[in-house]
Design an enzyme around this catalytic site. Structure first.
Site, PDB file in Angstrom:
ATOM      1  N   SER A  94       9.815  25.618  -3.383  1.00 49.48           N
ATOM      2  CA  SER A  94       9.826  25.106  -2.018  1.00 49.48           C
ATOM      3  C   SER A  94      10.053  23.595  -2.041  1.00 49.48           C
ATOM      4  O   SER A  94       9.223  22.845  -2.567  1.00 49.48           O
ATOM      5  CB  SER A  94       8.497  25.421  -1.330  1.00 49.48           C
ATOM      6  OG  SER A  94       8.441  24.753  -0.091  1.00 49.48           O
ATOM      7  N   HIS A 148      12.693  28.590   6.287  1.00 50.32           N
ATOM      8  CA  HIS A 148      11.482  29.077   6.949  1.00 50.32           C
ATOM      9  C   HIS A 148      11.202  28.161   8.129  1.00 50.32           C
ATOM     10  O   HIS A 148      10.853  26.999   7.935  1.00 50.32           O
ATOM     11  CB  HIS A 148      10.338  29.066   5.911  1.00 50.32           C
ATOM     12  CG  HIS A 148       8.991  29.340   6.468  1.00 50.32           C
ATOM     13  ND1 HIS A 148       7.837  29.018   5.775  1.00 50.32           N
ATOM     14  CD2 HIS A 148       8.585  29.925   7.631  1.00 50.32           C
ATOM     15  CE1 HIS A 148       6.786  29.385   6.489  1.00 50.32           C
ATOM     16  NE2 HIS A 148       7.214  29.927   7.615  1.00 50.32           N
ATOM     17  N   ASP A 184       4.152  33.255   0.703  1.00 54.87           N
ATOM     18  CA  ASP A 184       4.324  31.801   0.742  1.00 54.87           C
ATOM     19  C   ASP A 184       2.971  31.120   0.935  1.00 54.87           C
ATOM     20  O   ASP A 184       2.297  31.346   1.940  1.00 54.87           O
ATOM     21  CB  ASP A 184       5.257  31.479   1.925  1.00 54.87           C
ATOM     22  CG  ASP A 184       5.573  29.998   2.070  1.00 54.87           C
ATOM     23  OD1 ASP A 184       5.216  29.205   1.173  1.00 54.87           O
ATOM     24  OD2 ASP A 184       6.192  29.648   3.095  1.00 54.87           O
ATOM     25  N   HIS A 198      13.460  27.478  -1.225  1.00 53.75           N
ATOM     26  CA  HIS A 198      12.766  27.682   0.042  1.00 53.75           C
ATOM     27  C   HIS A 198      12.745  26.348   0.785  1.00 53.75           C
ATOM     28  O   HIS A 198      12.381  25.316   0.215  1.00 53.75           O
ATOM     29  CB  HIS A 198      11.347  28.182  -0.246  1.00 53.75           C
ATOM     30  CG  HIS A 198      10.563  28.556   0.958  1.00 53.75           C
ATOM     31  ND1 HIS A 198      10.730  29.763   1.613  1.00 53.75           N
ATOM     32  CD2 HIS A 198       9.586  27.905   1.632  1.00 53.75           C
ATOM     33  CE1 HIS A 198       9.888  29.829   2.633  1.00 53.75           C
ATOM     34  NE2 HIS A 198       9.189  28.706   2.676  1.00 53.75           N
TER      35      HIS A 198
HETATM   36  C1  DX5 Z   1       3.551  25.854   3.994  1.00 53.26           C
HETATM   37  C2  DX5 Z   1       4.956  26.124   3.595  1.00 53.26           C
HETATM   38  C3  DX5 Z   1       5.130  26.476   2.176  1.00 53.26           C
HETATM   39  C4  DX5 Z   1       4.737  25.405   1.183  1.00 53.26           C
HETATM   40  C5  DX5 Z   1       4.004  26.091   0.088  1.00 53.26           C
HETATM   41  O1  DX5 Z   1       3.492  25.731   5.360  1.00 53.26           O
HETATM   42  O2  DX5 Z   1       5.484  27.185   4.354  1.00 53.26           O
HETATM   43  O3  DX5 Z   1       6.440  26.928   1.906  1.00 53.26           O
HETATM   44  O4  DX5 Z   1       5.822  24.707   0.637  1.00 53.26           O
HETATM   45  O5  DX5 Z   1       3.462  25.131  -0.750  1.00 53.26           O
HETATM   46  P1  DX5 Z   1       2.488  25.496  -1.936  1.00 53.26           P
HETATM   47  O6  DX5 Z   1       3.223  26.409  -2.868  1.00 53.26           O
HETATM   48  O7  DX5 Z   1       2.189  24.165  -2.535  1.00 53.26           O
HETATM   49  O8  DX5 Z   1       1.277  26.168  -1.341  1.00 53.26           O
HETATM   50 ZN    ZN Z   2       7.442  28.098   3.740  1.00 56.60          ZN
END
Ligand code: DX5
Ligand code: ZN
Length: 230
Positions: A16, A75, A188, A41
């Protein structure tokens, strides 16, 4: 280009870019792909659906310019996803996943999810639907035949680096059962080599990982550990 309508033979890892170096995003994202990431992502936040603010179509266009072959899984944590179908398609987004919470049952906000899904598909993108941790999967069950991907949020959306919520794994099991092999089930939030094991065992085939990948000392080893089948 990755085809998400095909059932993958092992879990896919989607680094992401929310956790990447925002001043050098394309280079950092390329590094995560070189380390074995399967797709990217891309978290779009509007400061309304979630308090945080990230970026829009121009940033996606910039990523696409620098990463012509990367699958961009966008997203949308925004209250009006319908405004972004054409701009994001034109910018080179591949996946377009929106939240069911912005489509209230009385349609007072004017979003009919089935039509939005159709528009996403017509624009050449892969439609996805997502639920917050507190939202039951029942809200998206009637839409599962229409989308290619269902995203289960395993943290409250808005920020990276939060702790995984294990109670959300049950939703994955349910969606996998209802959607069968043709549905990609993505998860996610808070995923790392440890938490992703339970996610994969429940049927997740796309694992989003922000801080676990971009914050890792050895990105390749982290991604490889997450790509192990259940
Ligand atoms: C949160 C996002 C995620 C985020 C996840 O609102 O939708 O995609 O990047 O981050 P990690 O993997 O650090 O929890
Ligand atoms: Zn996300």
């Amino acid at each position: 280009m990755l085809d998400l309508t095909q059932t993958p033979t092992r879990p896919l890892v989607a680094p992401s870019v929310l956790a990447s170096d925002f001043g050098a995003m394309a280079a950092d994202a390329q590094d995560a792909l070189d380390a074995g990431g399967d797709l990217l992502h891309v978290d779009v936040m509007d400061g309304h659906f979630v308090p945080n603010l990230t970026f829009g179509a121009d940033m996606i266009k910039g990523l696409r310019r620098h990463l012509p072959d990367a699958y961009l899984d966008v997203h949308l944590m925004v209250v009006r996803p319908q405004d972004y179908v054409k701009p994001f398609a034109d910018s080179g987004a591949n996946g377009f996943t929106f939240h069911i919470e912005v489509c209230d049952p009385y349609l007072t906000r004017g979003i009919e999810p089935k039509y939005l899904i159709e528009d996403i598909r017509k624009a050449g993108m892969t439609p996805g639907i997502t639920v917050n941790p507190a939202t039951p999967t029942a809200w998206i069950e009637p839409l599962l035949d229409h989308v290619d991907l269902a995203l289960v949020m395993s943290v409250q959306p808005g920020y990276g680096g939060q702790s995984f919520r294990p109670e959300t794994v049950e939703k994955v099991r349910l969606l996998r059962e209802l959607g069968g092999d043709r549905l990609r089930v993505e998860m996610d939030g808070g995923l790392d080599p440890d938490t992703s094991r339970q996610a994969v065992a429940a049927g997740v085939d796309v694992l989003v990982a922000g801080s676990a990948v971009f914050g890792a000392e050895d990105r390749a080893a982290t991604i490889k550990a997450m790509q192990q089948p259940a």
